[in-house]
Scaffold this motif. Sequence first.
Motif: not given
Lengths: 222, 222
Positions: A134, A137, A141, A143-147, A149, A171-172
């Motif tokens: 990612r 990205h 673009q 998800s909440g948990g991706q942000k 991380r 958020n994980l």
Amino acid sequence: MIDLTDVSKVYRTDTIETLALNKINLSVRNGEFLSVMGPSGSGKSTLLNVIGLLDKPSEGQIELDGEEVSEKSEREIAKIRNEKIGFVFQSFHLINDLSVLDNVEIPLLYRELSASKRKEMALAALENVGLSARTKHFPSQLSGGQKQRVAIARAIVGKPNLILADEPTGNLDSAMGNEIMKILHDLNQNEKTTIVMVTHDENIAKQTERTIRFFDGSKIND
Amino acid sequence: MIDLTDVSKVYRTDTIETLALNKINLSVRNGEFLSVMGPSGSGKSTLLNVIGLLDKPSEGQIELDGEEVSEKSEREIAKIRNEKIGFVFQSFHLINDLSVLDNVEIPLLYRELSASKRKEMALAALENVGLSARTKHFPSQLSGGQKQRVAIARAIVGKPNLILADEPTGNLDSAMGNEIMKILHDLNQNEKTTIVMVTHDENIAKQTERTIRFFDGSKIND
Ligand SMILES: Nc1ncnc2c1ncn2[C@@H]1O[C@H](COP(=O)(O)OP(=O)(O)OP(=O)(O)O)[C@@H](O)[C@H]1O
Ligand SMILES: Nc1ncnc2c1ncn2[C@@H]1O[C@H](COP(=O)(O)OP(=O)(O)OP(=O)(O)O)[C@@H](O)[C@H]1O
Ligand SMILES: [Mg+2]
Ligand SMILES: [Mg+2]
């Protein structure tokens, strides 16, 4: 390494005055892994902001490595912040115009590193949090948990002395939360990083050395 | 009341194509309380966005109350959204320039209500989530969990038919999380509100009638 003596923080709006921190006395030694718990609105984020020199207390003293913070210039404070402290903010505070990779490089911009070294370190941090796919990205673009991380990767990329993590697993899912805790434990054990982490999860708090609890702006146990 | 038939959603960036939803078949009956779980990035928020008519699927059909959504005009879709659906977004999406009270009134603006009635209903919703003392604050003056509760008040103020709640307790301590679940259960039992809720918390999910799980864009059990 961190000493707070009778630290209070008052927020004043037009209508109400809130005592977010009430005469906090707290010492955090080098290499400690400390968790902070307490109800919503009890002062946890305010505590992290004050320790992280992002906000000034209304009263009281803060010492970092034996030096009184109020005797430092804004420039010295910014330098400490940029070089020694990694933040995982509750709202992540990612920069929307920058890609994931560029967001993670930000703490490194204040060091004398080549562009290729910065990119190498940012890619390693993103791989550590499972986001290698990612890197190009933008925050919108993800998800909440991706942000979350990405925020963690940014906090750890420069191997700071101190990490202030405001609900880094909120958020994980459990499996990813455990992965993040492993990363934090590795930094604490292997790099001697001091970590102060806010969490609402008792199971997560039990994995730290010590837990302090807040209630209505006061520390209520030690 | 909600029927998804072979719904897929693909996000395309310059570098990568992500299948966020993969041929989802899902029926949610009126008055059901459904929870959605799954790892970070598995498609949960995307599902809520599609059900809530905030985003269109790449493929597949959605029916609300027996009517195919793709046959509706944008104006009709906005009307359904504003009158029938309450949202608790993962990032809250509060409007920073508006006070807490004004944020909560927003869903009511699309109804023919007097200003004093709107204010009465917004104050009642804020009392329900324990924020009566913060009505004149702005989002930047609130803790993370307080912002989340404002988002919840805004979602429930108009007693919508359907509430889509994306991790409504993620930033809350256990006690406050239980308070919020009581509010949602009361709406579900007493007002027959249909609720679709994303959560990472198994204990929270167990309090709902049914849990569906996502993995890599696919629903993996029923
Ligand atoms: N606007 C977008 N553009 C590109 N990819 C996106 C976009 N929104 C989401 N995605 C991708 O789609 C996938 C699903 O995202 P989604 O937000 O639905 O996950 P989620 O299950 O809600 O995750 P989390 O638990 O982290 O919130 C993720 O891999 C994400 O990166
Ligand atoms: N900028 C501000 N202006 C006014 N009041 C504020 C401000 N920031 C925080 N507060 C108030 O100070 C109190 C403590 O806030 P803080 O963000 O430290 O709580 P918290 O323990 O982190 O809560 P949460 O678990 O909900 O994140 C709250 O009552 C909050 O409303
Ligand atoms: Mg907080
Ligand atoms: Mg999500």
